[in-house]
Design a protein around this motif. Structure first.
Motif, PDB file in Angstrom:
ATOM      1  N   GLY A  65      -6.413 -39.406 -31.581  1.00 32.34           N
ATOM      2  CA  GLY A  65      -4.990 -39.651 -32.321  1.00 32.34           C
ATOM      3  C   GLY A  65      -4.173 -39.168 -31.705  1.00 32.34           C
ATOM      4  O   GLY A  65      -3.075 -39.835 -32.247  1.00 32.34           O
ATOM      5  N   ARG A  66      -4.320 -39.232 -30.664  1.00 40.15           N
ATOM      6  CA  ARG A  66      -3.131 -39.097 -29.259  1.00 40.15           C
ATOM      7  C   ARG A  66      -3.425 -40.205 -28.698  1.00 40.15           C
ATOM      8  O   ARG A  66      -3.778 -40.983 -28.002  1.00 40.15           O
ATOM      9  CB  ARG A  66      -2.947 -37.852 -28.418  1.00 40.15           C
ATOM     10  CG  ARG A  66      -3.707 -36.500 -29.173  1.00 40.15           C
ATOM     11  CD  ARG A  66      -4.168 -34.862 -28.617  1.00 40.15           C
ATOM     12  NE  ARG A  66      -5.262 -35.337 -27.726  1.00 40.15           N
ATOM     13  CZ  ARG A  66      -6.126 -35.195 -28.160  1.00 40.15           C
ATOM     14  NH1 ARG A  66      -6.636 -34.363 -29.715  1.00 40.15           N
ATOM     15  NH2 ARG A  66      -7.613 -34.910 -27.344  1.00 40.15           N
ATOM     16  N   GLY A  67      -1.587 -40.553 -28.496  1.00 40.52           N
ATOM     17  CA  GLY A  67      -1.920 -41.496 -27.763  1.00 40.52           C
ATOM     18  C   GLY A  67      -0.672 -42.558 -27.719  1.00 40.52           C
ATOM     19  O   GLY A  67       0.049 -41.872 -28.978  1.00 40.52           O
ATOM     20  N   LYS A  68      -0.476 -43.438 -26.995  1.00 45.16           N
ATOM     21  CA  LYS A  68       0.525 -45.015 -27.715  1.00 45.16           C
ATOM     22  C   LYS A  68       0.190 -45.297 -28.903  1.00 45.16           C
ATOM     23  O   LYS A  68       2.027 -45.204 -30.251  1.00 45.16           O
ATOM     24  CB  LYS A  68       0.586 -46.043 -26.479  1.00 45.16           C
ATOM     25  CG  LYS A  68       1.637 -46.635 -27.461  1.00 45.16           C
ATOM     26  CD  LYS A  68       1.170 -48.080 -25.463  1.00 45.16           C
ATOM     27  CE  LYS A  68       3.138 -48.861 -26.135  1.00 45.16           C
ATOM     28  NZ  LYS A  68       2.615 -49.953 -25.161  1.00 45.16           N
ATOM     29  N   PHE A  69      -0.199 -45.297 -29.582  1.00 45.19           N
ATOM     30  CA  PHE A  69      -0.401 -45.635 -30.679  1.00 45.19           C
ATOM     31  C   PHE A  69      -0.749 -44.769 -32.664  1.00 45.19           C
ATOM     32  O   PHE A  69      -0.970 -44.636 -33.048  1.00 45.19           O
ATOM     33  CB  PHE A  69      -1.439 -47.065 -30.597  1.00 45.19           C
ATOM     34  CG  PHE A  69      -1.290 -47.390 -30.771  1.00 45.19           C
ATOM     35  CD1 PHE A  69      -0.591 -48.609 -30.599  1.00 45.19           C
ATOM     36  CD2 PHE A  69      -1.739 -48.122 -28.825  1.00 45.19           C
ATOM     37  CE1 PHE A  69       0.185 -49.938 -30.219  1.00 45.19           C
ATOM     38  CE2 PHE A  69      -1.085 -48.892 -28.498  1.00 45.19           C
ATOM     39  CZ  PHE A  69      -0.746 -50.067 -28.792  1.00 45.19           C
ATOM     40  N   ALA A  70      -0.263 -43.579 -31.570  1.00 47.11           N
ATOM     41  CA  ALA A  70      -0.667 -41.911 -32.493  1.00 47.11           C
ATOM     42  C   ALA A  70       0.326 -42.374 -33.946  1.00 47.11           C
ATOM     43  O   ALA A  70      -0.497 -41.701 -34.583  1.00 47.11           O
ATOM     44  CB  ALA A  70      -0.067 -40.861 -31.825  1.00 47.11           C
ATOM     45  N   ASP A  71       1.189 -42.894 -33.511  1.00 47.99           N
ATOM     46  CA  ASP A  71       2.288 -43.256 -35.479  1.00 47.99           C
ATOM     47  C   ASP A  71       1.349 -44.280 -36.304  1.00 47.99           C
ATOM     48  O   ASP A  71       1.385 -43.555 -37.716  1.00 47.99           O
ATOM     49  CB  ASP A  71       3.232 -43.580 -35.575  1.00 47.99           C
ATOM     50  CG  ASP A  71       4.263 -42.040 -34.958  1.00 47.99           C
ATOM     51  OD1 ASP A  71       3.855 -41.489 -34.523  1.00 47.99           O
ATOM     52  OD2 ASP A  71       5.290 -43.082 -33.974  1.00 47.99           O
ATOM     53  N   LEU A  72       1.042 -44.789 -35.698  1.00 50.62           N
ATOM     54  CA  LEU A  72      -0.182 -45.969 -36.228  1.00 50.62           C
ATOM     55  C   LEU A  72      -1.525 -45.468 -36.549  1.00 50.62           C
ATOM     56  O   LEU A  72      -1.961 -45.355 -38.264  1.00 50.62           O
ATOM     57  CB  LEU A  72      -0.279 -47.421 -35.834  1.00 50.62           C
ATOM     58  CG  LEU A  72      -0.862 -48.066 -36.278  1.00 50.62           C
ATOM     59  CD1 LEU A  72      -0.079 -49.056 -37.095  1.00 50.62           C
ATOM     60  CD2 LEU A  72      -1.496 -49.348 -34.939  1.00 50.62           C
ATOM     61  N   TYR A  73      -2.311 -44.221 -35.827  1.00 48.52           N
ATOM     62  CA  TYR A  73      -2.965 -43.985 -36.032  1.00 48.52           C
ATOM     63  C   TYR A  73      -3.285 -42.743 -37.458  1.00 48.52           C
ATOM     64  O   TYR A  73      -4.358 -42.979 -38.883  1.00 48.52           O
ATOM     65  CB  TYR A  73      -3.725 -43.553 -34.779  1.00 48.52           C
ATOM     66  CG  TYR A  73      -5.464 -42.451 -34.903  1.00 48.52           C
ATOM     67  CD1 TYR A  73      -6.441 -42.839 -34.654  1.00 48.52           C
ATOM     68  CD2 TYR A  73      -5.402 -40.887 -36.028  1.00 48.52           C
ATOM     69  CE1 TYR A  73      -7.953 -42.373 -34.533  1.00 48.52           C
ATOM     70  CE2 TYR A  73      -6.198 -40.229 -35.648  1.00 48.52           C
ATOM     71  CZ  TYR A  73      -7.475 -41.142 -35.286  1.00 48.52           C
ATOM     72  OH  TYR A  73      -8.843 -40.852 -35.605  1.00 48.52           O
ATOM     73  N   ALA A  74      -1.974 -42.235 -37.406  1.00 45.91           N
ATOM     74  CA  ALA A  74      -1.680 -41.036 -39.090  1.00 45.91           C
ATOM     75  C   ALA A  74      -2.191 -42.049 -39.616  1.00 45.91           C
ATOM     76  O   ALA A  74      -2.800 -41.360 -40.846  1.00 45.91           O
ATOM     77  CB  ALA A  74       0.015 -41.066 -38.040  1.00 45.91           C
ATOM     78  N   ASP A  75      -1.738 -43.607 -40.132  1.00 43.75           N
ATOM     79  CA  ASP A  75      -2.039 -44.162 -41.266  1.00 43.75           C
ATOM     80  C   ASP A  75      -3.073 -44.577 -41.519  1.00 43.75           C
ATOM     81  O   ASP A  75      -4.232 -44.315 -42.523  1.00 43.75           O
ATOM     82  CB  ASP A  75      -1.031 -44.997 -41.807  1.00 43.75           C
ATOM     83  CG  ASP A  75       0.744 -44.073 -41.503  1.00 43.75           C
ATOM     84  OD1 ASP A  75       0.133 -43.337 -42.583  1.00 43.75           O
ATOM     85  OD2 ASP A  75       1.865 -45.448 -41.585  1.00 43.75           O
TER      86      ASP A  75
END
Length: 153
Positions: A65-75
């Motif tokens: 979940g770390r990286g460029k798409f962390a916000d998307l991963y959070a959901d």
């Protein structure tokens, strides 16, 4: 209709994925290939599949979940862990419409017992609001009629 974790029925604008041959009132998307199972004929399946094929999102998943798409991963979580159905069970609520607001009685408006003030959400379909109004209004009208019949003349 699927139930959410909050135990409310979920409503989806587009046809949700289905197992087997259960009918849906929503129009399904075109099958990705001839003979595709019903659950692959859902825009929500395509969303999951897109995330699985996106290289940047894959890297975020591999980095917990770390990286460029962390916000998307959070959901949306790790789409590479498990299959579509396990992911859908956990994330279907993200795609569901918010619960509808209901017509309610405004208690603080009038002290007149022969007046009922209602709060009517305007985003609902008129037919839905009218059913809710009728459900609230009928008992009140019956109560007022009984009261009128028992009052001394």
């Amino acid at each position: 209709m699927k139930k959410s974790r909050a135990n409310r029925p979920l409503f989806f604008v587009y046809a949700p994925p289905l197992k087997g041959k259960r009918p849906s009132n929503r129009r399904a998307v075109e099958p990705p290939y001839k003979g595709a199972p019903a659950w692959k004929c859902s825009v929500y399946y395509y969303w999951w599949e897109y995330l699985r094929r996106h290289e940047g999102y894959r890297q975020t998943c591999e980095s917990a979940g770390r990286g460029k798409f962390a916000d998307l991963y959070a959901d949306f979580g790790n789409v590479h862990k498990g299959d579509f159905w396990s992911w859908w069970t956990e994330h279907a609520e993200l795609f569901a419409e918010p619960p509808i607001r209901h017509v309610s009685v405004e208690h603080s408006v009038s002290t007149d017992q022969n007046t009922l003030a209602l709060i009517v959400p305007l985003e609902n379909k008129l037919s839905v609001s009218m059913k809710q109004i009728r459900r609230l209004l009928e008992p009140q009208v019956q109560k007022a009629a009984r009261k009128k019949n028992t009052e001394p003349s």
